[in-house]
Design a protein around this motif. Sequence first.
Motif, short mmCIF file in Angstrom:
data_model
loop_
_atom_site.label_atom_id
_atom_site.label_comp_id
_atom_site.label_asym_id
_atom_site.label_seq_id
_atom_site.Cartn_x
_atom_site.Cartn_y
_atom_site.Cartn_z
N LEU A 1 0.82 -1.21 0.12
CA LEU A 1 -0.27 -0.11 -0.05
C LEU A 1 1.11 1.33 -0.12
N PRO A 2 2.14 1.39 0.71
CA PRO A 2 2.82 2.54 0.59
C PRO A 2 3.23 2.92 -0.84
N ARG A 3 3.46 2.08 -1.63
CA ARG A 3 3.99 2.00 -2.79
C ARG A 3 2.94 2.71 -3.68
N GLU A 4 1.80 2.04 -3.63
CA GLU A 4 0.45 2.47 -4.11
C GLU A 4 0.19 4.01 -3.83
N ILE A 5 0.28 4.18 -2.61
CA ILE A 5 -0.04 5.75 -2.15
C ILE A 5 0.84 6.70 -2.72
N GLU A 6 2.15 6.27 -2.93
CA GLU A 6 3.21 7.12 -3.56
C GLU A 6 2.86 7.51 -4.70
N LEU A 7 2.76 6.35 -5.73
CA LEU A 7 2.30 6.64 -6.98
C LEU A 7 0.99 7.29 -7.32
N ARG A 8 -0.19 7.34 -6.53
CA ARG A 8 -1.13 8.13 -6.74
C ARG A 8 -0.92 9.56 -6.34
N GLN A 9 -0.21 9.57 -5.37
CA GLN A 9 0.32 10.88 -4.87
C GLN A 9 1.14 11.61 -5.93
N LYS A 10 1.95 11.01 -6.65
CA LYS A 10 2.86 11.52 -7.69
C LYS A 10 1.75 11.87 -8.83
N GLN A 11 0.79 11.16 -9.12
CA GLN A 11 -0.16 11.26 -10.27
C GLN A 11 -1.03 12.55 -9.95
N TYR A 12 -1.22 12.65 -8.62
CA TYR A 12 -2.13 13.96 -8.16
C TYR A 12 -1.30 15.01 -8.40
N GLU A 13 0.11 15.29 -7.83
CA GLU A 13 0.76 16.16 -8.16
C GLU A 13 0.98 16.61 -9.42
N TYR A 14 1.22 15.50 -10.29
CA TYR A 14 1.44 15.94 -11.83
C TYR A 14 0.56 16.71 -12.43
N TYR A 15 -0.93 16.04 -12.07
CA TYR A 15 -1.96 16.84 -12.82
C TYR A 15 -2.33 18.22 -12.09
N ARG A 16 -1.95 18.13 -10.79
CA ARG A 16 -2.22 19.66 -10.26
C ARG A 16 -1.35 20.60 -10.91
N GLU A 17 -0.15 20.35 -11.15
CA GLU A 17 0.85 21.18 -11.89
C GLU A 17 0.20 21.33 -13.03
N GLN A 18 -0.12 20.64 -13.85
CA GLN A 18 -0.75 20.69 -15.20
C GLN A 18 -1.98 21.59 -15.23
N LEU A 19 -2.96 21.46 -14.24
CA LEU A 19 -4.08 22.41 -14.20
C LEU A 19 -3.77 23.81 -13.63
N LEU A 20 -2.83 23.84 -12.96
CA LEU A 20 -2.74 25.45 -12.23
C LEU A 20 -1.39 25.87 -12.75
N THR A 21 -0.51 25.61 -13.54
CA THR A 21 0.45 26.25 -14.19
C THR A 21 0.17 27.16 -15.66
N PHE A 22 -0.31 28.28 -15.24
CA PHE A 22 -1.00 29.06 -16.31
C PHE A 22 0.26 30.07 -16.79
N PRO A 23 0.26 30.33 -17.94
CA PRO A 23 1.42 31.20 -18.59
C PRO A 23 1.27 32.53 -17.85
N LYS A 24 2.63 33.00 -17.50
CA LYS A 24 2.48 34.14 -16.37
C LYS A 24 2.94 35.37 -17.64
N PRO A 25 2.07 36.63 -17.62
CA PRO A 25 2.51 37.84 -18.17
C PRO A 25 3.83 38.32 -17.61
N GLU A 26 4.65 39.32 -18.29
CA GLU A 26 5.99 39.68 -18.00
C GLU A 26 5.93 40.49 -16.49
N GLU A 27 4.71 41.04 -16.40
CA GLU A 27 4.64 41.91 -15.17
C GLU A 27 4.52 40.92 -13.74
N VAL A 28 4.02 39.81 -14.02
CA VAL A 28 3.76 38.92 -12.86
C VAL A 28 5.14 38.13 -12.66
N GLU A 29 5.84 37.81 -13.81
CA GLU A 29 7.15 37.07 -13.75
C GLU A 29 8.11 38.02 -13.02
N ALA A 30 8.14 39.33 -13.23
CA ALA A 30 8.82 40.32 -12.62
C ALA A 30 8.66 40.50 -11.02
#
Length: 409
Positions: free
Chosen positions: A380-409
């Motif tokens: 189970l710890p291995r399965e949980i680790e894999l699911r957590q990585k999957q969640y983190e991957y999609y979280r980054e995909q869904l919430l990483t919006f392109p930033k305008p220059e003024e935000v990057e600065a």
Amino acid sequence: MSRASFLQRLLNGVAVEWLPLGDLTKYEQPTKYLVAAKNYSDDFATPVLTAGQTFILGYTDEVDGIYKASESSVLIFDDFTTANKWVDFDFKVKSSAMKMITSIDEGKILLKYIYYWLNTQPSEFVDGDHKRQWISSYTGKKVPIPCPHNIKKSLEIQAEIVRILDAFSELTAELTAELTARKQQYKHYRDQLLRFPGGEAEWKPLSEIGEFIRGKRFTKADYVDDGIDVIHYGEIYTKYGAWADRTFSKVRRDMEKSLRYALSGDVIMTGVGETVEDVGKAVAWVGKKEVAIHDDSYAFRHAMNPKFISYVMQTNAFIDEKVKHVSRGKVNRLLIDGVAKVRIPIPFPDDADRSIAEQARIVAILDKFDVLINSISEGLPREIELRQKQYEYYREQLLTFPKPEEVEA
């Protein structure tokens, strides 16, 4: 689900505006929710929380000053470490460093959306830094809000992102709950198995079974990349099970003659711990070579199955006896002369071959449970680790919006 294609479909050409976190949320200090008593018990109703990894520190019977998150969910935030948790049940808090974060207007900004976005941010915790992070840093962070001028559309997009991430989170939570249940089942079965209710075992003090060998002191300055293999007492907290084929810490080779070593077959115990329960934790050393041990550790040398002894030392019966021989203070320390008097079961003591076979049989059974609930490569710890990585991957995909220059600065 590529980030570009999915976000493009989700946004459907609408604008994204980056707004300060402090304009989207409000916070409440924890003063009136602080727990007063320290007598936690699983028999009590209200959990006491920390935003860190431990999360639920225990349960209290206090009835005043309870945060009613069951009525309106909240984000708890540790002001020093920036750790945070989503909470939807009633609770009290342990630390005055915690803040309760809510949306300034749930009809425009979903707090759960903020929570998921917040966890895409790298930790800004610096060891020894005691500044209040929420006001000094986090309120100025810019959050991507889709279509803020069309509230209905904005909430639909936020809600869809939350729905997807909730699905991944719920799967991980289900697996974690199953793991918790399996651990409780395992502990009950282990304790019953090692009680020997049929009377086929004799209970003998550890002093009659073997001897305790205390390690020798070394410091952080003695650690090197290539030297003598060594087990520091603190590592025993996180590396239960056998120590064969582990990657060890190392200390200077010129210390070799001054060190004390655990040998194959020894059981290694911690001599100190943060809590009384931590003191005396034990793991079986069944490797093929000797390894040095710190002076806050003990090697118990004996002629029995080392895993059998380490499993016995994890039972509630042994722990209840062990804690009677721990000196309480700023540092909790094992009183080894007292522990040496604690009795453990010896199956079939008058038949050596049968005793060894019975110890091996019990170890084989408990090893299977151990793999299921503790192994990071399977179970189970291995399965949980894999699911957590999957969640983190999609979280980054869904919430990483392109930033305008003024935000990057």
